[in-house]
Motif scaffolding. Sequence first.
Motif, PDB file in Angstrom:
ATOM      1  N   SER A  83       0.831  -1.200   0.000  1.00  0.00           N
ATOM      2  CA  SER A  83       0.000   0.000   0.000  1.00  0.00           C
ATOM      3  C   SER A  83       0.868   1.254   0.000  1.00  0.00           C
ATOM      4  O   SER A  83       1.920   1.296   0.635  1.00  0.00           O
ATOM      5  CB  SER A  83      -0.893  -0.001   1.243  1.00  0.00           C
ATOM      6  N   VAL A  84       0.424   2.277  -0.696  1.00  0.00           N
ATOM      7  CA  VAL A  84       1.199   3.518  -0.790  1.00  0.00           C
ATOM      8  C   VAL A  84       0.880   4.479   0.347  1.00  0.00           C
ATOM      9  O   VAL A  84       1.656   5.388   0.621  1.00  0.00           O
ATOM     10  CB  VAL A  84       0.969   4.232  -2.149  1.00  0.00           C
ATOM     11  N   SER A  85      -0.231   4.291   1.020  1.00  0.00           N
ATOM     12  CA  SER A  85      -0.622   5.171   2.119  1.00  0.00           C
ATOM     13  C   SER A  85       0.252   4.905   3.347  1.00  0.00           C
ATOM     14  O   SER A  85       0.332   3.777   3.840  1.00  0.00           O
ATOM     15  CB  SER A  85      -2.093   4.915   2.471  1.00  0.00           C
ATOM     16  N   ALA A  86       0.904   5.953   3.831  1.00  0.00           N
ATOM     17  CA  ALA A  86       1.786   5.806   4.998  1.00  0.00           C
ATOM     18  C   ALA A  86       1.001   5.358   6.226  1.00  0.00           C
ATOM     19  O   ALA A  86       1.464   4.511   7.002  1.00  0.00           O
ATOM     20  CB  ALA A  86       2.500   7.127   5.280  1.00  0.00           C
ATOM     21  N   ASP A  87      -0.198   5.898   6.403  1.00  0.00           N
ATOM     22  CA  ASP A  87      -1.028   5.528   7.552  1.00  0.00           C
ATOM     23  C   ASP A  87      -1.396   4.047   7.499  1.00  0.00           C
ATOM     24  O   ASP A  87      -1.311   3.337   8.489  1.00  0.00           O
ATOM     25  CB  ASP A  87      -2.298   6.391   7.564  1.00  0.00           C
ATOM     26  N   ARG A  88      -1.781   3.592   6.329  1.00  0.00           N
ATOM     27  CA  ARG A  88      -2.157   2.175   6.167  1.00  0.00           C
ATOM     28  C   ARG A  88      -0.953   1.276   6.394  1.00  0.00           C
ATOM     29  O   ARG A  88      -1.053   0.236   7.040  1.00  0.00           O
ATOM     30  CB  ARG A  88      -2.738   1.945   4.776  1.00  0.00           C
ATOM     31  N   ARG A  89       0.203   1.658   5.879  1.00  0.00           N
ATOM     32  CA  ARG A  89       1.416   0.865   6.081  1.00  0.00           C
ATOM     33  C   ARG A  89       1.761   0.782   7.566  1.00  0.00           C
ATOM     34  O   ARG A  89       2.189  -0.260   8.046  1.00  0.00           O
ATOM     35  CB  ARG A  89       2.584   1.431   5.284  1.00  0.00           C
ATOM     36  N   GLU A  90       1.553   1.864   8.301  1.00  0.00           N
ATOM     37  CA  GLU A  90       1.813   1.850   9.748  1.00  0.00           C
ATOM     38  C   GLU A  90       0.878   0.870  10.457  1.00  0.00           C
ATOM     39  O   GLU A  90       1.313   0.130  11.344  1.00  0.00           O
ATOM     40  CB  GLU A  90       1.653   3.250  10.332  1.00  0.00           C
ATOM     41  N   ARG A  91      -0.397   0.877  10.085  1.00  0.00           N
ATOM     42  CA  ARG A  91      -1.355  -0.053  10.694  1.00  0.00           C
ATOM     43  C   ARG A  91      -1.012  -1.500  10.374  1.00  0.00           C
ATOM     44  O   ARG A  91      -1.106  -2.384  11.228  1.00  0.00           O
ATOM     45  CB  ARG A  91      -2.778   0.262  10.247  1.00  0.00           C
ATOM     46  N   LEU A  92      -0.591  -1.749   9.130  1.00  0.00           N
ATOM     47  CA  LEU A  92      -0.220  -3.113   8.747  1.00  0.00           C
ATOM     48  C   LEU A  92       1.058  -3.556   9.458  1.00  0.00           C
ATOM     49  O   LEU A  92       1.181  -4.712   9.865  1.00  0.00           O
ATOM     50  CB  LEU A  92      -0.058  -3.208   7.231  1.00  0.00           C
ATOM     51  N   ALA A  93       2.005  -2.627   9.625  1.00  0.00           N
ATOM     52  CA  ALA A  93       3.232  -2.955  10.364  1.00  0.00           C
ATOM     53  C   ALA A  93       2.896  -3.281  11.813  1.00  0.00           C
ATOM     54  O   ALA A  93       3.469  -4.198  12.409  1.00  0.00           O
ATOM     55  CB  ALA A  93       4.227  -1.805  10.273  1.00  0.00           C
ATOM     56  N   ALA A  94       1.936  -2.536  12.386  1.00  0.00           N
ATOM     57  CA  ALA A  94       1.511  -2.810  13.764  1.00  0.00           C
ATOM     58  C   ALA A  94       0.842  -4.185  13.852  1.00  0.00           C
ATOM     59  O   ALA A  94       1.035  -4.913  14.829  1.00  0.00           O
ATOM     60  CB  ALA A  94       0.558  -1.718  14.239  1.00  0.00           C
ATOM     61  N   GLU A  95       0.069  -4.548  12.836  1.00  0.00           N
ATOM     62  CA  GLU A  95      -0.551  -5.873  12.801  1.00  0.00           C
ATOM     63  C   GLU A  95       0.524  -6.956  12.731  1.00  0.00           C
ATOM     64  O   GLU A  95       0.461  -7.964  13.436  1.00  0.00           O
ATOM     65  CB  GLU A  95      -1.473  -5.982  11.585  1.00  0.00           C
ATOM     66  N   LEU A  96       1.516  -6.725  11.895  1.00  0.00           N
ATOM     67  CA  LEU A  96       2.584  -7.709  11.708  1.00  0.00           C
ATOM     68  C   LEU A  96       3.436  -7.871  12.953  1.00  0.00           C
ATOM     69  O   LEU A  96       3.820  -8.980  13.309  1.00  0.00           O
ATOM     70  CB  LEU A  96       3.452  -7.311  10.511  1.00  0.00           C
ATOM     71  N   THR A  97       3.732  -6.777  13.620  1.00  0.00           N
ATOM     72  CA  THR A  97       4.577  -6.862  14.824  1.00  0.00           C
ATOM     73  C   THR A  97       3.753  -7.065  16.090  1.00  0.00           C
ATOM     74  O   THR A  97       4.315  -7.203  17.168  1.00  0.00           O
ATOM     75  CB  THR A  97       5.448  -5.600  14.968  1.00  0.00           C
ATOM     76  N   GLY A  98       2.423  -7.114  15.956  1.00  0.00           N
ATOM     77  CA  GLY A  98       1.536  -7.349  17.096  1.00  0.00           C
ATOM     78  C   GLY A  98       0.932  -8.736  17.044  1.00  0.00           C
ATOM     79  O   GLY A  98       1.585  -9.727  17.389  1.00  0.00           O
ATOM     80  N   PRO A  99      -0.322  -8.828  16.573  1.00  0.00           N
ATOM     81  CA  PRO A  99      -1.018 -10.123  16.552  1.00  0.00           C
ATOM     82  C   PRO A  99      -0.305 -11.214  15.759  1.00  0.00           C
ATOM     83  O   PRO A  99      -0.410 -12.392  16.099  1.00  0.00           O
ATOM     84  CB  PRO A  99      -2.366  -9.800  15.896  1.00  0.00           C
ATOM     85  N   CYS A 100       0.433 -10.843  14.744  1.00  0.00           N
ATOM     86  CA  CYS A 100       1.120 -11.842  13.922  1.00  0.00           C
ATOM     87  C   CYS A 100       2.289 -12.494  14.660  1.00  0.00           C
ATOM     88  O   CYS A 100       2.826 -13.499  14.188  1.00  0.00           O
ATOM     89  CB  CYS A 100       1.615 -11.210  12.615  1.00  0.00           C
ATOM     90  N   GLN A 101       2.674 -11.960  15.788  1.00  0.00           N
ATOM     91  CA  GLN A 101       3.783 -12.533  16.539  1.00  0.00           C
ATOM     92  C   GLN A 101       3.458 -13.929  17.060  1.00  0.00           C
ATOM     93  O   GLN A 101       4.363 -14.685  17.393  1.00  0.00           O
ATOM     94  CB  GLN A 101       4.173 -11.622  17.704  1.00  0.00           C
ATOM     95  N   ALA A 102       2.186 -14.275  17.086  1.00  0.00           N
ATOM     96  CA  ALA A 102       1.801 -15.624  17.503  1.00  0.00           C
ATOM     97  C   ALA A 102       2.342 -16.672  16.532  1.00  0.00           C
ATOM     98  O   ALA A 102       2.512 -17.831  16.893  1.00  0.00           O
ATOM     99  CB  ALA A 102       0.281 -15.733  17.572  1.00  0.00           C
ATOM    100  N   TYR A 103       2.649 -16.248  15.307  1.00  0.00           N
ATOM    101  CA  TYR A 103       3.129 -17.167  14.282  1.00  0.00           C
ATOM    102  C   TYR A 103       4.603 -16.952  13.948  1.00  0.00           C
ATOM    103  O   TYR A 103       5.140 -17.607  13.072  1.00  0.00           O
ATOM    104  CB  TYR A 103       2.304 -17.012  12.999  1.00  0.00           C
ATOM    105  N   SER A 104       5.238 -16.031  14.621  1.00  0.00           N
ATOM    106  CA  SER A 104       6.628 -15.696  14.322  1.00  0.00           C
ATOM    107  C   SER A 104       7.428 -15.614  15.613  1.00  0.00           C
ATOM    108  O   SER A 104       6.989 -15.011  16.578  1.00  0.00           O
ATOM    109  CB  SER A 104       6.678 -14.360  13.583  1.00  0.00           C
ATOM    110  N   ALA A 105       8.607 -16.194  15.638  1.00  0.00           N
ATOM    111  CA  ALA A 105       9.423 -16.209  16.852  1.00  0.00           C
ATOM    112  C   ALA A 105      10.023 -14.855  17.177  1.00  0.00           C
ATOM    113  O   ALA A 105       9.975 -14.397  18.303  1.00  0.00           O
ATOM    114  CB  ALA A 105      10.534 -17.249  16.727  1.00  0.00           C
TER     115      ALA A 105
END
Length: 111
Positions: A83-105
């Motif tokens: 996504s080109v939107s900085a705000d959207r990229r920030e939210r997706l990064a937060a998702e990846l480093t937050g809830p997605c941590q259940a699947y990543s060490a």
Amino acid sequence: MKIIAIAIVAAGLASAAGAASAAVSDAEFLKANRCKGLADSGVASVDTASMDAFIKGERRARSPFALERGKVEYEKGKRDGKSVSADRRERLAAELTGPCQAYSATAARGG
């Protein structure tokens, strides 16, 4: 016509039984695939080795429908991450480093 209906019901019951015996739900499996797509898109720097192992291990207990849907979720996550939107990229990064941590060490902060 009744034979087809019975076959469809039997197939549904068989896949439901397989899903019930799985370690995690299909929803969790799909979420892990989305997280993998986000990670591969470069939204944030995350170690994907454990995510890959999780998905590979869970793949065995999934129905063909769940496997196909997992591919769709992976591609959607990958697309969303670009996504080109900085705000959207920030939210997706937060998702990846937050809830997605259940699947990543491990996750490297930043990036």
